[in-house]
Design a protein around this motif. Structure first.
Motif, short mmCIF file in Angstrom:
data_model
loop_
_atom_site.label_atom_id
_atom_site.label_comp_id
_atom_site.label_asym_id
_atom_site.label_seq_id
_atom_site.Cartn_x
_atom_site.Cartn_y
_atom_site.Cartn_z
N MET A 1 -13.99 -5.24 37.03
CA MET A 1 -15.02 -6.20 37.42
C MET A 1 -15.69 -6.83 36.22
O MET A 1 -16.50 -7.74 36.36
N GLY A 2 -15.42 -6.30 35.04
CA GLY A 2 -15.90 -6.97 33.83
C GLY A 2 -17.18 -6.42 33.25
O GLY A 2 -17.63 -6.89 32.21
N SER B 1 -19.46 -3.40 31.38
CA SER B 1 -19.04 -2.43 30.36
C SER B 1 -19.40 -1.02 30.81
O SER B 1 -20.37 -0.82 31.54
N GLU C 1 -21.29 6.42 38.31
CA GLU C 1 -21.63 6.62 39.72
C GLU C 1 -21.86 8.11 39.98
O GLU C 1 -21.02 8.95 39.64
N LEU D 1 -16.81 -0.40 46.12
CA LEU D 1 -16.51 -1.37 45.06
C LEU D 1 -17.13 -2.73 45.39
O LEU D 1 -17.58 -3.45 44.51
N VAL E 1 -20.76 -2.57 44.39
CA VAL E 1 -20.94 -2.71 42.94
C VAL E 1 -20.83 -4.18 42.55
O VAL E 1 -21.66 -4.70 41.79
N GLU E 2 -19.83 -4.87 43.09
CA GLU E 2 -19.65 -6.29 42.77
C GLU E 2 -20.89 -7.09 43.16
O GLU E 2 -21.36 -7.96 42.44
N ILE F 1 -23.63 -6.58 40.72
CA ILE F 1 -23.38 -7.33 39.48
C ILE F 1 -23.83 -8.78 39.67
O ILE F 1 -24.54 -9.35 38.83
N ARG G 1 -21.55 -10.84 32.12
CA ARG G 1 -21.01 -9.65 32.79
C ARG G 1 -20.75 -8.49 31.83
O ARG G 1 -21.12 -7.35 32.10
N ALA G 2 -20.12 -8.81 30.73
CA ALA G 2 -19.70 -7.75 29.81
C ALA G 2 -20.89 -7.03 29.18
O ALA G 2 -20.76 -5.93 28.65
N GLU G 3 -22.08 -7.65 29.26
CA GLU G 3 -23.26 -7.01 28.68
C GLU G 3 -23.92 -6.01 29.63
O GLU G 3 -24.80 -5.25 29.22
N ILE G 4 -23.55 -6.05 30.89
CA ILE G 4 -24.19 -5.15 31.85
C ILE G 4 -23.57 -3.77 31.74
O ILE G 4 -22.38 -3.60 31.95
N PRO G 5 -24.36 -2.74 31.39
CA PRO G 5 -23.78 -1.40 31.39
C PRO G 5 -23.65 -0.87 32.81
O PRO G 5 -24.48 -1.18 33.67
N ALA G 6 -22.61 -0.06 33.04
CA ALA G 6 -22.28 0.38 34.40
C ALA G 6 -23.44 1.08 35.09
O ALA G 6 -23.59 1.01 36.31
N GLU G 7 -24.30 1.75 34.32
CA GLU G 7 -25.39 2.50 34.95
C GLU G 7 -26.31 1.61 35.80
O GLU G 7 -26.95 2.08 36.74
N VAL H 1 -25.40 -0.80 37.74
CA VAL H 1 -24.79 -1.23 39.00
C VAL H 1 -24.17 -0.06 39.75
O VAL H 1 -23.48 -0.24 40.75
N THR H 2 -24.42 1.17 39.28
CA THR H 2 -23.94 2.35 39.99
C THR H 2 -25.13 3.24 40.33
O THR H 2 -26.10 3.31 39.57
N LEU I 1 -33.01 5.25 31.74
CA LEU I 1 -31.95 4.29 31.44
C LEU I 1 -31.47 4.60 30.04
O LEU I 1 -32.18 5.22 29.25
N SER I 2 -30.26 4.15 29.73
CA SER I 2 -29.86 4.19 28.32
C SER I 2 -30.55 3.02 27.64
O SER I 2 -30.96 2.06 28.31
#
Lengths: 571, 188
Positions: free
Chosen positions: A314-315, A317, A324, B92, B95-96, B99, B111-117, B119-120, B130-131
């Protein structure tokens, strides 16, 4: 080095540094030698006098098992009725309701057998009374039951012992007064000073900064969380277990909880070496267990640090890894470490949600529970391992064409029958349970139950199957962690998992103790040139092979349908 | 039977008193001397308790640092995670959607700057942290909403960043509630 990786290496080294001296101490306790906790002796004497027990009366293995089963049966009834009527009992500041009969059945068994599968949530499904007087009490005594049974086995393994194997009550009480209670006390104090609540106050209500109303569950959790890990129990105070910020406030408490859940299973292996004066044998066993643990650990850490490929696509990082179901203060590396340590031992507490872990991680966690003896639970870990030793000795004997013997006693048909039955019981109850639940799910999806089978699973496809397989693996291994997406608080799961848990507890305790008891009664054969050396790496490899073959052959097909298939479908 | 049952009952009674009664009471007594007096540590702003230091709370307004998504909507009496499997298509999709919402409300972030934490969902649903990356990616939005400079907001993050244990072990993190208290304190 990455601070997340150095964190877990430190945790492991710290565990080892405590487990070895603890093992020496445990051996001293049960040999009756002087220790620095001898000031507990008057407490023990008081307990024995009050209970009318004469610890000088030695028991044979059957009497030991009678004592063990009688008191466990008593606790089962006690726990069941407390849970059934908990709303009428004191210490219920949040006004939580009674448990339903099927839930109380499941929960009572679950805590009795050191499993701690929790089909309820601590915030709403239990009261402070049941948390302390049922759950925490059973945390102590179920761990002590495992240790006491193992000490019977230690005693039976001694040279020139006959059927007199010491006194069960003495082993049981000393496990609590000399090991569990003092260490739990120290841990609880550390946890309390790091922000874990200890007071009996009920829920708090406040207005948050942006104006929402928040209800915050609290309660005297620190005392329980300490023994929950030390006794490899795992049943937590809050629903989210040790992922909950009040049940595991920071990295230090996380480290303490991780160390606590391993020191006794590890320490007991070293204790065996010190007790029998066969240190090299203990190191061989410890080596086999550690290699087995690493075999599960390394792929899990790798998978979690790489993150979820579907989310990578999904792009966004994933700088730390898959997030999760994980907490920022622990991070994916530590969550992976925890998830394997909690499944190779029988702890089953979680600091991340296993259901959301990568498929490879799920595979490794299930592997840990399917083998169930790489360190294993308090006492029962080595009891399970002993079964594999017997089988390995027997097979080695056949390979060289000699009557197999172990520690100076011949292993014959009767012992082998018991060992084989116990080794096969574990896959049998897991796979039959999963098969039945799969059948019900497919053929009776709309059965007229409170929770329809079609809504059991939280994820479709392979992962859904994994949820069921995990549930029975966890029950049979008396682990207690879960793929919690499974809707398990209903009569089918409460009852079926209840039976699997109870079968997975007592037969694997009785079997090894019976074998050891029978062997102790046989003629002692002094070591000769033809004796199979039990303290060599060859013997270690032999045990490892036996474990792998039994586990792999039994479980590979079911794992292929669950986590393995999911792994290859996840892109 | 009597040989075992009677001692079983008596030993159970006395152990209940010791293990379930005295032991936790002793811990509760010691707990009185801990920072939160055993009730859990709270954080106050303008003399009012606004939250527990360790319990995450919902922050969704543009002027605050947002907390991580929560599967239980930050209900601190019903903790839990989403328990969705990593391959679950509904998950999924969630999550999308997160985002896209994030991108819409944070102009200038890619998009690439968003850390997964961000959106999860966390494991407890109450993750208080947060980190640093998870906080920094929100700086533009907060600076704009509050008419602050980017440096001012970044400074708040740096001041509140908690280093790994002894500087060596575990992740680096920031407590969201403390960040937001610091933001409001800047206002006056």
């Amino acid at each position: 080095m990455n601070t997340e990786i150095s964190g877990i290496i430190l945790t492991y080294l710290l565990t080892l540094a405590i487990a070895i001296p603890l093992g020496r101490y445990i051996a001293r306790v049960f040999k009756g030698e002087k220790t620095w906790l001898d000031f507990m002796a008057p407490v023990e004497r008081f307990i024995f006098r009050f209970s009318g027990i004469d610890t000088k009366k030695e028991m044979n293995w059957k009497q030991h098992m009678f004592a063990l089963l009688t008191i466990n049966a008593l606790w089962l009834f006690y726990a069941f009725f407390c849970l059934l009527f908990q709303s009428h009992l004191p210490l219920n500041p949040d006004g939580n309701p009674n448990q339903t009969p099927d839930l109380a059945f499941n929960t009572a068994i679950s805590f009795l057998v050191n499993c701690n599968l929790q089909d309820y949530s601590g915030e709403s499904g239990a009261t402070y009374f049941t948390q302390h007087f049922v759950f925490m009490f059973l945390h102590f005594v179920s761990a002590a039951t495992g240790i006491a049974a193992l000490i019977v086995l230690f005693r039976a393994l001694k040279d020139k012992v006959t059927d007199k194997l010491g006194n069960y009550w003495e082993y049981f009480v000393k496990s609590i007064t000399r090991i569990l209670l003092p260490i739990a006390f120290v841990i609880a104090v550390i946890l309390a000073f790091n922000g874990m609540p200890t007071s009996y106050k009920g829920k708090d209500t406040l207005i948050t900064m942006q104006g929402d109303t928040a209800h915050i569950s609290r309660g005297p959790a620190a005392a329980l969380v300490a023994i929950k890990h030390l006794g490899t129990n795992g049943g937590g105070w809050f629903g989210a277990n040790s992922a909950h910020p009040l049940e595991n406030p920071n990295y230090l408490t996380n480290t303490v909880e991780l160390v606590a859940q391993l020191i006794i299973p590890m320490g007991l292996v070293f204790a065996l070496g010190f007790y029998l004066n066969k240190k090299k044998f203990a190191y061989v066993i410890f080596g086999v267990m550690t290699i087995g643990m690493l075999m599960f650990m390394i792929p899990t850490i790798n998978a979690e640090l790489h993150g979820n490929p579907a989310i990578a696509k999904m792009g966004v990082s994933q700088p730390t890894g898959a997030m999760e179901g994980k907490e920022v203060r622990f991070g994916p590396a530590n969550s992976a470490y925890w998830s394997i340590m909690t499944t190779v031992t029988s702890t089953g507490s979680v600091n991340s949600m296993h259901d959301s872990a990568m498929p490879v991680s799920g595979l490794m966690m299930m592997g840990g529970m399917m083998v169930n003896c790489f360190y294993g639970g308090c006492g029962v870990g080595f009891l399970n391992f002993y079964i594999f030793i017997i089988i390995a000795v027997f097979i080695s004997g056949l390979m060289v064409g000699r009557t197999p013997e172990f520690f100076g006693r011949k292993i014959e048909a009767r012992e082998m029958k018991i060992a084989s039955l116990i080794a096969l019981l574990h896959p049998f109850i897991i796979l039959v349970g999963t098969a039945i639940s799969s059948y019900v799910l497919v053929h009776m999806p709309n059965a007229d139950w409170a929770v329809k089978p079609s809504t059991w699973l939280n994820s479709p496809g392979y992962h859904g199957f994994s949820e069921m397989l995990y549930q029975y693996s966890s029950s049979a291994a008396n682990n207690g962690s879960g793929f919690e997406g499974l809707a398990d608080n209903n009569i089918f799961w409460n009852v079926s998992a209840g039976f699997v848990m109870i079968l997975g507890r007592f037969l694997p305790i009785i079997g090894p103790v019976a074998i050891a008891g029978i062997l102790a009664n046989k003629k002692f054969i002094p070591e000769s040139a033809g004796t199979l050396k039990s303290d060599t790496s060859t013997f270690g490899i032999m045990i490892f092979a036996v474990i792998l073959i039994i586990a792999a052959l039994s479980f590979f097909p079911s794992l292929a349908l669950g986590p393995i298939a999911e792994h290859f479908s996840l892109k | 039977m009597k040989t075992y049952l009677l001692p079983s009952i008596k030993i159970t009674i006395i152990l209940l008193v010791i293990l379930a009664g005295l032991y936790p009471l002793a811990i509760a007594g010691i707990g009185k001397f801990t920072p939160g007096h055993g009730d859990g540590e709270t954080i106050s702003y303008k003399g009012k308790v606004v939250g527990y230091a360790n319990i995450g709370q919902k922050f969704t307004k543009d002027e605050y640092f947002w907390s991580r998504p929560s599967a239980v909507d930050y209900k601190a009496d019903a903790s839990g995670g989403s328990n969705k499997g990593p391959s679950n298509p509904d998950y999924l999709k969630d999550v999308e959607k997160r985002i896209q919402d994030f991108l819409k409300r944070n102009p200038g972030v890619t998009r690439a700057e968003i850390p997964a934490e961000l959106v999860t969902a966390s494991g407890s649903g109450l993750d208080p942290d947060l980190s640093p990356a998870g906080a920094k990616v929100q700086v533009l939005r907060i600076a704009k909403t509050r008419n602050l400079t980017v440096e001012q907001v970044n400074k708040i993050i740096d001041d509140n960043t908690e280093q790994p244990l002894l500087g060596l072990f575990g992740p680096t993190k920031v407590n969201v509630l403390k960040l937001n208290v610091a933001l409001d304190e800047l206002k006056k």
